[in-house]
Design a protein around this motif. Structure first.
Motif, PDB file in Angstrom:
ATOM      1  N   LEU A   1      37.607   2.780 -29.080  1.00  0.00           N
ATOM      2  CA  LEU A   1      38.740   3.160 -28.233  1.00  0.00           C
ATOM      3  C   LEU A   1      39.337   4.483 -28.671  1.00  0.00           C
ATOM      4  CD1 LEU A   1      40.596  -0.290 -28.369  1.00  0.00           C
ATOM      5  CD2 LEU A   1      38.882   0.434 -26.722  1.00  0.00           C
ATOM      6  N   MET A   2      39.876   5.191 -27.703  1.00  0.00           N
ATOM      7  CA  MET A   2      40.591   6.419 -28.016  1.00  0.00           C
ATOM      8  C   MET A   2      41.957   6.033 -28.576  1.00  0.00           C
ATOM      9  SD  MET A   2      38.870   9.084 -27.365  1.00  0.00           S
ATOM     10  CE  MET A   2      37.455   9.679 -26.456  1.00  0.00           C
ATOM     11  N   PRO A   3      42.277   6.468 -29.792  1.00  0.00           N
ATOM     12  CA  PRO A   3      43.522   5.996 -30.406  1.00  0.00           C
ATOM     13  C   PRO A   3      44.789   6.492 -29.720  1.00  0.00           C
ATOM     14  CG  PRO A   3      42.476   7.659 -31.771  1.00  0.00           C
ATOM     15  CD  PRO A   3      41.537   7.374 -30.663  1.00  0.00           C
ATOM     16  N   ALA A   4      44.667   7.607 -28.963  1.00  0.00           N
ATOM     17  CA  ALA A   4      45.870   8.154 -28.332  1.00  0.00           C
ATOM     18  C   ALA A   4      46.181   7.479 -26.998  1.00  0.00           C
ATOM     19  CB  ALA A   4      45.708   9.655 -28.129  1.00  0.00           C
ATOM     20  N   LEU A   5      45.270   6.591 -26.557  1.00  0.00           N
ATOM     21  CA  LEU A   5      45.486   5.914 -25.274  1.00  0.00           C
ATOM     22  C   LEU A   5      45.781   4.437 -25.503  1.00  0.00           C
ATOM     23  CD1 LEU A   5      42.560   7.375 -23.088  1.00  0.00           C
ATOM     24  CD2 LEU A   5      44.919   8.175 -23.232  1.00  0.00           C
ATOM     25  N   THR A   6      46.540   3.831 -24.595  1.00  0.00           N
ATOM     26  CA  THR A   6      46.773   2.392 -24.686  1.00  0.00           C
ATOM     27  C   THR A   6      45.469   1.675 -24.309  1.00  0.00           C
ATOM     28  OG1 THR A   6      47.426   2.253 -22.384  1.00  0.00           O
ATOM     29  CG2 THR A   6      49.186   2.667 -23.988  1.00  0.00           C
TER      30      THR A   6
ATOM     31  N   TYR B   1      48.809   0.345 -28.162  1.00  0.00           N
ATOM     32  CA  TYR B   1      47.802   1.282 -28.648  1.00  0.00           C
ATOM     33  C   TYR B   1      46.836   0.543 -29.571  1.00  0.00           C
ATOM     34  CZ  TYR B   1      50.581   5.010 -26.671  1.00  0.00           C
ATOM     35  OH  TYR B   1      51.239   5.822 -25.781  1.00  0.00           O
TER      36      TYR B   1
END
Lengths: 216, 744
Positions: free
Chosen positions: A96-101, A136
């Motif tokens: 997962l992209m850490p900056a996105l929920t 997140y």
């Protein structure tokens, strides 16, 4: 119809000590809708084979046909197209992209695959992540992160899922729950699954089993 | 073994070690270079002050310029006076001083020792200087070397005009330099800290592991501090050497600027231990600041973040109020520091707020904006350093260009005329009026007379430069004045005077103010009709109509400004000069043309800002290098996530576009943050600091074209980052390991 056809595949890495073979003359096929477990000790080439199957790495020699397309005819952009809409990849962690929920991650993956992201919340709920969509990745557990990673793959509706030790970092209970979701969806959607794992009980859930250490 | 384990980080990341050393070296070079130049300037001005402090010159009561004959007469009367003949050099830079060795002997024997001090200027025998003075502008002063009760008839004492009123301006000039040096130190300290803490963040996991293995935390900190100190020394020593080299390179232009502004030569002072000790002390402070993180262990961050915005707003408001009411240069700099502090504190938060995406954005764009927010947070320190450096460059550029533009316009006014003809000694202007009245030879002309006049004050009198011309000449009537009464030239024609900006600021004069001017024995009360700009020198000057000069006023210099008829050929110029020679019965004339004077003046004034410009660009370069280095490390730690996009099917070009857009958005953010800082700083420089420091102000102007150039440079940096990242991507396969990129 065959989803994957591998014939006499060779792969080696060049190191300072010389050429180190990873696998030599590998041959197998996987039917559309079938599942294959790749096992073997660390360094036996499980991840390398998965990378070759999604076009992120290339073999030294041999034939590969994927989803009816001969790999030799595929350029980098064709591979990118395949990964975007037809091949879903799941890693052991950090999918997962850490900056996105969680919800935004699933929406991003669906969007790249050209799928509508209307049912994103449904996917999250079906995977037991109701109420966690706005969190997140670092605000949920490892198991919940892996479920979200599955939701991302399910949202893109792929023809082939390549999973590299998807339960490797989870406790037994959570690993079992995640694996159940994966197999349930694979059977439900009719997609093909190739799974690299150290867990023999997980491997036993697949239609086929390839031990890369012995080549059997 | 423990040390080896700790240093293994640098074995794995040798580039990071090199980057840290490079930043330490470059930062030390920059601030030690600026410090060396500033201390040289300080020493040179102190030497100049020692030369001139308390010295008195003898001037004629009738206001006429002193001559060699006067010197001879005074010596015959038994007065110990020392002649000082200052002759301009060909290039307009350093001057030659002619002294009489015989006269010096009485000055050296004098108990007060108040003769001129011979350090820092090139001295020649007075006969040699007199020979040079034949075809160059020169000034003769007679220094009074011994105290005497009564002066001969027709003479009076005066404080040396060369020493008049420059002290405060020189202090301001030094303060300007010091402020620039402080800015350089602050920006480079920010950069060093950001590069170091970023590396420390990457090592934190390994250090925690060592702690888990039983190594005491105190011991780890001691080793880290030792390592940091060794790195600081390794960077500072070559940096100091580079700084001296930098000072040497910048020294020539700077020396010319000092000579033009303050008539002080930049003395090549020997390298002092103090300079090195200051460098070491600054480095120790920066190391201490970096080391604070080791002992804080992350505590206090939350509190700081909580108070960041109120603190920033407080600093901005306090700075804005102070800058508006600042009455001294120190308070103006303090206000500027508060404004910069406020901007630095608020910028990362503000940019993060601006980068925050809308929820209904397309998912990939939303990801990019969120990622931008992460980068802004993690690169906050180098980003603020680059913002301040870019803001300073914008402001210095605006200052220099406004100055150049204004100065050129001013020169065009002051030098409106094609030829400047010096009136030969002993010849009268009236003799050439018939020649100049011939329209085919001269379209227009006016005389310019220069001399000294005494400004009588309540407590003390001081000497001023006087310029007299024909106020009805069309060549002066298009001068734009800073302030003036209605029809100022008409008022000048009726006996009022114009004063230069320096004098107006120093004496608080406005149009309508009254002055008492002393012409020898005679004094006259005049009204100020207006204030004109007069750039690049500290001296006060009054300007009046030649008609109103006292009959016995003896100017030190006389010239004619002549405009040739439109479209006249070179032959007409020669014909005019031949006619003037004939009328005056002289063989040669001192003639300068407009273009030559323009070029000379422009060259001199450009040097005034050469150092400021060079240092601000060097600081920007350093900040950009630091941002590239830290950006490289931070982006590297996020590489896994960028590779995920490839796994998810973003093809090569699309992926490159995404990374390039991300890097470009980061750079545009910095640019957008730097522009308001640059505008504010420009205003503070031209409207507040410059008048306080140099005595004259400039109009406020902005140069959007330069902002775009700066943006293009930053876009190039973005392209470099994205390009380097493209080259760095794994040739095959997926990045095998995670960095510490888990941060949201």
């Amino acid at each position: 119809m065959k989803a994957i056809e591998v014939t006499d595949l060779h792969k080696s890495y060049r190191t300072a000590a010389g050429r180190v073979p990873v696998f030599e003359g590998l041959t197998f096929t996987v039917e559309q809708g079938g599942s294959l477990a790749l096992t073997g000790p660390s360094g036996s080439g499980k991840s390398t084979l998965l990378n070759i199957l999604c076009g992120l790495d290339s073999a030294d020699a041999g034939q590969l046909a994927l989803l009816g397309e001969p790999a030799g005819l595929l350029g980098p952009d064709d591979w990118a197209d395949l990964r975007r809409s037809r091949i879903g990849v799941v890693f052991q962690d950090s999918n997962l992209m850490p900056a996105l929920t969680l919800e935004e991650n699933v929406r991003l993956r669906a969007d790249l695959a050209g799928q509508s992201f209307g049912p994103v919340r449904d996917w999250l709920e079906r995977l037991g992540l109701q109420g966690l969509g706005q969190r997140y990745p670092d605000q949920v557990s490892g198991g919940q992160r892996q479920r979200a990673a599955l939701a991302m793959v399910f949202a893109m509706a792929p023809d082939l899922i390549l999973a590299d030790e998807p339960t490797g970092s989870l406790d037994r209970h959570t690993a079992s729950a995640v694996a159940d979701e994966l197999f349930r969806w694979q059977r439900h959607s009719g997609c093909t699954l190739v799974l690299a794992t150290h867990d023999l009980s997980l491997a036993a859930c697949c239609d086929q089993h390839l031990d890369l250490a012995s080549g059997a | 073994m423990l040390l080896r384990a700790m240093l293994s980080h640098y074995r794995r990341h040798p580039l990071q070690l090199l980057a840290l050393l490079a930043i330490l070296t470059l930062a030390t070079a920059l601030w030690s270079g600026v410090w060396t130049l500033t201390s040289q300037a300080r020493d040179s001005m102190a030497a100049g002050d020692r030369q001139l402090a308390g010295q008195q010159v003898l001037v004629r009561q009738d206001g006429k310029a002193v001559s060699v004959q006067d010197f001879a007469d005074l010596r015959r009367n038994g007065l110990c006076v020392v002649p000082w003949l200052e002759v301009a050099s060909d290039s307009g830079g350093a001057r030659v001083i002619g002294l009489d060795p015989l006269a010096m002997s009485c000055a050296e024997a004098a108990p007060s020792g108040s003769g001129p001090v011979l350090d820092g200027k090139p001295f020649v025998d007075i006969s040699e200087a007199a020979r040079l003075a034949k075809d160059r502008p020169s000034v003769l002063r007679l220094y009074l070397a011994t105290e005497i009760g009564h002066l001969p008839e027709g003479w009076q004492r005066q404080v040396d005009p060369a020493a008049l009123d420059t002290g405060e301006l020189a202090d301001s000039f030094l303060l300007n330099l010091n402020a620039l040096a402080v800015l350089v130190v602050l920006v480079s300290a920010l950069l060093i800290r950001s590069v170091y803490t970023l590396g420390l963040d990457q090592r934190r996991h390994g250090l925690q592991l060592l702690e888990r293995y039983g190594v005491q935390r105190r011991r780890l900190r001691r080793y880290l501090l030792l390592e940091l100190s060794i790195l600081a020394v390794l960077g500072a020593v070559p940096g100091y050497g580079l700084g001296l080299l930098l000072a040497e390179v910048l020294g020539s232009g700077f020396g010319s600027a000092m000579a033009n502004l303050f008539d002080t030569a930049l003395l090549a002072t020997p390298h002092s231990v103090t300079g090195f000790l200051v460098t070491v002390a600054v480095m120790a402070l920066v190391v201490f600041w970096c080391g604070l993180d080791l002992f804080k262990g992350g505590r206090g961050q939350t509190g700081m973040v909580r108070f960041q915005v109120p603190l920033a707003l407080g600093a901005l408001i306090a700075g804005a109020v102070t800058v508006l009411v600042a009455g001294s240069l120190v308070s103006a700099f303090l206000a500027t520091a508060l404004l910069l502090l406020g901007a630095g504190l608020v910028t990362p938060r503000l940019l993060q707020r601006l980068a925050a995406p809308h929820r209904d954005m397309a998912p990939l764009r939303l990801w990019r904006r969120r990622e931008l927010g992460v980068l802004i947070r993690r690169l906050a320190l180098p980003l603020v350093a680059l913002q301040l450096a870019a803001g300073t460059v914008i402001a210095v550029h605006a200052l220099v260009h406004t100055f150049e533009g204004t100065f050129n316009q001013w020169l065009d006014q002051r030098l409106s005329g094609d030829l400047f003809v010096e009136v030969p000694d002993g010849k009268a202007i009236v003799d050439v009026v018939p020649v100049l009245s011939q329209r085919e030879l001269a379209a227009n002309w006016h005389p310019v007379l220069r001399g000294q006049v005494i400004l009588a004050g309540a407590d003390t009198s001081s000497s001023l430069d006087l310029m007299a011309t024909d106020s009805r000449s069309s060549l002066v009537q298009n001068w734009s004045l800073i302030e003036g009464v209605n029809s100022p030239w008409l008022a000048v024609g009726r006996g009022a005077v114009l004063v230069n900006e320096q004098l107006a600021r120093r004496k608080g004069l406005t149009p309508g103010s009254r002055l008492i001017l002393g012409f020898g024995e005679q004094t006259r009360e005049v009204s100020v009709a207006g204030i004109y700009a007069d750039y690049g020198r500290p001296a006060g000057e009054v300007m009046m109509d030649v008609e109103h000069l006292p009959q016995d006023f003896a100017p030190a210099f006389r010239s004619l400004t002549v405009t040739l008829p439109e479209g006249s050929a070179n032959s007409r110029r020669e014909e005019l000069l031949a006619s003037l020679q004939h009328a005056w019965q002289v063989d040669t004339l001192q003639v300068r043309d407009n273009e030559t004077v323009h070029q000379l003046a422009n060259r001199i004034f450009r040097q005034t800002f050469a150092l400021t410009r060079a240092i601000s660009y060097l600081t920007l370069g350093l900040a950009a290098v630091a941002l590239l280095l830290t950006g490289w490390v931070v982006l590297g730690s996020r590489q896994w996530y960028y590779q995920l996009l490839v796994v998810w099917g973003l093809a090569g070009k699309s992926w490159f576009r995404v990374i390039l857009t991300l890097a470009a958005e980061l750079m545009v953010s910095i640019w957008a943050a730097a522009v308001p800082v640059g505008i504010a700083l420009t205003w503070v420089l031209v409207q507040r600091i410059n008048p306080l420091a140099f005595g004259w102000s400039l109009p406020m102007a902005i140069y959007p074209g330069f902002w775009l150039e700066l943006m293009a440079l930053l876009a190039l940096a973005a392209l470099m980052i994205a390009g380097a990242f493209w080259l760095r991507r794994p040739a095959t396969g997926i990045a095998p390991a995670l960095g510490n990129g888990e941060e949201r």
